[in-house]
Write a protein that holds these residues in place. Structure first.
Motif, PDB file in Angstrom:
ATOM      1  N   PHE A 160       0.820  -1.205   0.000  1.00  0.00           N
ATOM      2  CA  PHE A 160       0.000   0.000   0.000  1.00  0.00           C
ATOM      3  C   PHE A 160       0.858   1.260   0.000  1.00  0.00           C
ATOM      4  CE2 PHE A 160      -2.089   3.346   2.559  1.00  0.00           C
ATOM      5  CZ  PHE A 160      -3.150   3.626   1.710  1.00  0.00           C
ATOM      6  N   GLY A 161       0.401   2.280  -0.738  1.00  0.00           N
ATOM      7  CA  GLY A 161       1.110   3.552  -0.761  1.00  0.00           C
ATOM      8  C   GLY A 161       0.172   4.701  -1.067  1.00  0.00           C
ATOM      9  N   VAL A 162       0.729   5.890  -1.216  1.00  0.00           N
ATOM     10  CA  VAL A 162      -0.059   7.088  -1.511  1.00  0.00           C
ATOM     11  C   VAL A 162       0.638   7.915  -2.578  1.00  0.00           C
ATOM     12  CG1 VAL A 162      -1.092   7.233   0.793  1.00  0.00           C
ATOM     13  CG2 VAL A 162       1.083   8.406   0.332  1.00  0.00           C
ATOM     14  N   ASP A 163      -0.124   8.809  -3.204  1.00  0.00           N
ATOM     15  CA  ASP A 163       0.500   9.855  -4.027  1.00  0.00           C
ATOM     16  C   ASP A 163      -0.046  11.196  -3.565  1.00  0.00           C
ATOM     17  OD1 ASP A 163      -1.643  10.680  -6.381  1.00  0.00           O
ATOM     18  OD2 ASP A 163      -1.818   8.566  -5.859  1.00  0.00           O
ATOM     19  N   LEU A 164       0.848  12.188  -3.540  1.00  0.00           N
ATOM     20  CA  LEU A 164       0.557  13.472  -2.907  1.00  0.00           C
ATOM     21  C   LEU A 164       0.938  14.644  -3.808  1.00  0.00           C
ATOM     22  CD1 LEU A 164       2.226  12.627   0.528  1.00  0.00           C
ATOM     23  CD2 LEU A 164      -0.233  12.560   0.064  1.00  0.00           C
ATOM     24  N   SER A 165       0.281  15.771  -3.564  1.00  0.00           N
ATOM     25  CA  SER A 165       0.637  17.024  -4.218  1.00  0.00           C
ATOM     26  C   SER A 165       0.384  18.162  -3.239  1.00  0.00           C
ATOM     27  CB  SER A 165      -0.204  17.232  -5.487  1.00  0.00           C
ATOM     28  OG  SER A 165      -1.548  17.557  -5.146  1.00  0.00           O
ATOM     29  N   THR A 213     -10.258   9.380  -2.774  1.00  0.00           N
ATOM     30  CA  THR A 213     -10.973   9.920  -1.613  1.00  0.00           C
ATOM     31  C   THR A 213     -10.636   9.148  -0.334  1.00  0.00           C
ATOM     32  OG1 THR A 213     -12.907   8.526  -2.117  1.00  0.00           O
ATOM     33  CG2 THR A 213     -12.888  10.776  -3.013  1.00  0.00           C
ATOM     34  N   GLY A 214      -9.444   8.585  -0.271  1.00  0.00           N
ATOM     35  CA  GLY A 214      -9.039   7.844   0.910  1.00  0.00           C
ATOM     36  C   GLY A 214      -8.612   8.765   2.050  1.00  0.00           C
ATOM     37  N   ILE A 252      -5.739   8.853   5.594  1.00  0.00           N
ATOM     38  CA  ILE A 252      -4.598   8.204   6.218  1.00  0.00           C
ATOM     39  C   ILE A 252      -3.994   9.150   7.245  1.00  0.00           C
ATOM     40  CG2 ILE A 252      -2.862   9.033   4.567  1.00  0.00           C
ATOM     41  CD1 ILE A 252      -1.647   6.180   4.667  1.00  0.00           C
ATOM     42  N   ASP A 253      -3.442   8.586   8.310  1.00  0.00           N
ATOM     43  CA  ASP A 253      -2.801   9.400   9.334  1.00  0.00           C
ATOM     44  C   ASP A 253      -1.645  10.199   8.743  1.00  0.00           C
ATOM     45  OD1 ASP A 253      -4.493   8.477  11.284  1.00  0.00           O
ATOM     46  OD2 ASP A 253      -3.083   7.034  12.133  1.00  0.00           O
ATOM     47  N   GLY A 254      -1.575  11.463   9.121  1.00  0.00           N
ATOM     48  CA  GLY A 254      -0.492  12.316   8.654  1.00  0.00           C
ATOM     49  C   GLY A 254      -0.856  13.227   7.506  1.00  0.00           C
ATOM     50  N   VAL A 255      -2.006  12.960   6.864  1.00  0.00           N
ATOM     51  CA  VAL A 255      -2.456  13.777   5.737  1.00  0.00           C
ATOM     52  C   VAL A 255      -3.858  14.289   6.039  1.00  0.00           C
ATOM     53  CG1 VAL A 255      -2.905  13.890   3.269  1.00  0.00           C
ATOM     54  CG2 VAL A 255      -1.103  12.388   4.138  1.00  0.00           C
ATOM     55  N   ASN A 256      -4.048  15.584   5.976  1.00  0.00           N
ATOM     56  CA  ASN A 256      -5.364  16.171   6.219  1.00  0.00           C
ATOM     57  C   ASN A 256      -6.248  16.027   4.983  1.00  0.00           C
ATOM     58  OD1 ASN A 256      -4.759  17.117   8.848  1.00  0.00           O
ATOM     59  ND2 ASN A 256      -3.735  18.914   7.990  1.00  0.00           N
ATOM     60  N   GLY A 257      -7.488  15.637   5.206  1.00  0.00           N
ATOM     61  CA  GLY A 257      -8.433  15.536   4.095  1.00  0.00           C
ATOM     62  C   GLY A 257      -8.258  14.271   3.281  1.00  0.00           C
ATOM     63  N   LYS A 258      -8.800  14.312   2.081  1.00  0.00           N
ATOM     64  CA  LYS A 258      -8.783  13.146   1.197  1.00  0.00           C
ATOM     65  C   LYS A 258      -7.418  12.973   0.545  1.00  0.00           C
ATOM     66  CE  LYS A 258     -13.149  12.550   1.971  1.00  0.00           C
ATOM     67  NZ  LYS A 258     -13.606  11.459   2.882  1.00  0.00           N
ATOM     68  N   VAL A 259      -7.073  11.724   0.282  1.00  0.00           N
ATOM     69  CA  VAL A 259      -5.772  11.414  -0.305  1.00  0.00           C
ATOM     70  C   VAL A 259      -5.918  10.243  -1.264  1.00  0.00           C
ATOM     71  CG1 VAL A 259      -5.128   9.852   1.582  1.00  0.00           C
ATOM     72  CG2 VAL A 259      -3.341  10.946   0.226  1.00  0.00           C
ATOM     73  N   ASP A 260      -5.088  10.214  -2.289  1.00  0.00           N
ATOM     74  CA  ASP A 260      -5.091   9.103  -3.249  1.00  0.00           C
ATOM     75  C   ASP A 260      -4.463   7.867  -2.620  1.00  0.00           C
ATOM     76  OD1 ASP A 260      -6.126  10.879  -5.094  1.00  0.00           O
ATOM     77  OD2 ASP A 260      -4.191  11.276  -6.037  1.00  0.00           O
ATOM     78  N   HIS A 261      -5.138   6.721  -2.769  1.00  0.00           N
ATOM     79  CA  HIS A 261      -4.613   5.436  -2.307  1.00  0.00           C
ATOM     80  C   HIS A 261      -4.106   4.626  -3.492  1.00  0.00           C
ATOM     81  CE1 HIS A 261      -6.871   5.041   1.826  1.00  0.00           C
ATOM     82  NE2 HIS A 261      -6.058   6.077   1.771  1.00  0.00           N
ATOM     83  N   ASP A 262      -2.995   3.945  -3.286  1.00  0.00           N
ATOM     84  CA  ASP A 262      -2.371   3.167  -4.358  1.00  0.00           C
ATOM     85  C   ASP A 262      -1.895   1.812  -3.848  1.00  0.00           C
ATOM     86  OD1 ASP A 262      -1.934   5.370  -6.623  1.00  0.00           O
ATOM     87  OD2 ASP A 262      -1.406   6.280  -4.714  1.00  0.00           O
ATOM     88  N   TYR A 263      -1.732   0.880  -4.787  1.00  0.00           N
ATOM     89  CA  TYR A 263      -1.176  -0.434  -4.467  1.00  0.00           C
ATOM     90  C   TYR A 263      -0.075  -0.787  -5.465  1.00  0.00           C
ATOM     91  CZ  TYR A 263      -5.094  -1.107  -1.319  1.00  0.00           C
ATOM     92  OH  TYR A 263      -5.993  -0.965  -0.288  1.00  0.00           O
ATOM     93  N   PHE A 264       0.893  -1.546  -4.982  1.00  0.00           N
ATOM     94  CA  PHE A 264       1.925  -2.104  -5.851  1.00  0.00           C
ATOM     95  C   PHE A 264       1.621  -3.560  -6.089  1.00  0.00           C
ATOM     96  CE2 PHE A 264       6.043  -4.422  -6.170  1.00  0.00           C
ATOM     97  CZ  PHE A 264       6.395  -3.972  -7.433  1.00  0.00           C
ATOM     98  N   ASN A 265       1.731  -3.998  -7.314  1.00  0.00           N
ATOM     99  CA  ASN A 265       1.360  -5.356  -7.704  1.00  0.00           C
ATOM    100  C   ASN A 265       2.555  -6.308  -7.564  1.00  0.00           C
ATOM    101  OD1 ASN A 265      -0.111  -7.486  -8.721  1.00  0.00           O
ATOM    102  ND2 ASN A 265       0.089  -6.854 -10.859  1.00  0.00           N
ATOM    103  N   GLY A 266       2.972  -6.538  -6.318  1.00  0.00           N
ATOM    104  CA  GLY A 266       4.102  -7.425  -6.104  1.00  0.00           C
ATOM    105  C   GLY A 266       4.572  -7.399  -4.669  1.00  0.00           C
ATOM    106  N   THR A 267       5.712  -7.987  -4.434  1.00  0.00           N
ATOM    107  CA  THR A 267       6.282  -8.100  -3.099  1.00  0.00           C
ATOM    108  C   THR A 267       7.214  -6.933  -2.802  1.00  0.00           C
ATOM    109  OG1 THR A 267       8.195  -9.345  -3.873  1.00  0.00           O
ATOM    110  CG2 THR A 267       6.214 -10.616  -3.307  1.00  0.00           C
TER     111      THR A 267
END
Length: 257
Positions: free
Chosen positions: A16-21, A204-205, A207-222
């Motif tokens: 799991f990860g995020v992208d930010l601006s 519209t995800g 997560i702790d540390g980011v105010n408001g909505k944030v993009d959620h992402d996944y990596f397809n692997g280990t």
């Protein structure tokens, strides 16, 4: 033609990860790191002149906390491509060991509430081009960035953008895919791709540390597979050996082969 990849067998290894601006404001990286993210991407630039004012901070924090991270550029089709390459590379500076590959963000927004005029002009600009011209611009940007930074960029887009706006061009197959596909159990994979590396599954995800909505992402692997995608700067002796070896194979390979 499209295919849908099943989640079964991948859930245990999906990271799991995020992208930010700058839209996310200043991030509390202590909290974000503790939330369990495995990677992050940050907007670096847009068009020929715009730079994201949170990019340098986010990259520095992520690198310091050893979070795999990368930069992306929001592409403006009506703007000179080489100028966009220069803008992005000036923002990034240079690739650092451990960084993820740069990303080209391509969209045809039907509506952006925060910037409706920009959305409309971007949509008109894309649609004014032929499919081949659209792909030409994407390839030109990617080639330009690769020449300057030494890494082949990834492509971020939705399934409909790839299949519709870009006509599923086979010229795109060489790029790693970061797919944007919301409200689905697994992403649709448009031709010419057969798999995806990253998946933005929500804008519209939370997560702790980011105010408001944030993009959620996944990596397809280990974690090991993600680590293998990170930039590794070869030391000088290794670069020389690789170059000399390439010259030798070019000059004398016909004799040995």
């Amino acid at each position: 033609m499209t295919m849908v990849m099943s989640k079964r067998g991948l859930a245990a290894s999906r990271l799991f990860g995020v992208d930010l601006s700058h839209y996310n404001g200043k991030v509390d990286w202590t909290k974000l790191k503790k939330s369990g993210i495995s990677f992050a991407f940050f907007k670096a630039s847009e068009g020929a002149t715009l730079g994201d004012d949170q990019f340098a901070f986010n990259m520095a924090q992520a690198r310091a906390l050893k979070v795999p991270c990368g930069a992306y550029h929001f592409f403006i089709p009506a703007t000179d491509v080489d100028s966009q390459v220069t803008n992005f590379c000036n923002q990034v500076g240079k690739m650092m060991p451990g960084d993820l590959a740069p990303v080209l963000d391509c969209e045809v927004p039907s509506k952006w509430i925060t910037a409706p005029e920009t959305a409309a002009s971007s949509q008109v600009a894309w649609l004014a081009l032929t499919v081949e011209q659209r792909v030409d611009k994407i390839v030109q940007w990617c080639d330009g960035v690769e020449k300057k930074l030494g890494v082949t960029p990834m492509l971020y887009a939705s399934p409909s953008f790839i299949s519709g706006t870009l006509g599923s061009s086979p010229r795109l197959k060489k790029y790693t895919l970061w797919i944007a596909n919301y409200n689905v159990a697994s992403p649709t994979i448009p031709a010419p791709f057969t798999t995806w590396a990253f998946w933005q599954d929500s804008e519209t995800g939370t997560i702790d540390g980011v105010n408001g909505k944030v993009d959620h992402d996944y990596f397809n692997g280990t974690a090991a597979e993600l680590d293998s995608m990170r930039y590794s700067a070869l030391p000088l002796h290794a670069r020389v050996a690789k170059t000399v070896g390439g010259w030798f194979n070019w000059a004398f390979g016909w004799i040995l082969g």
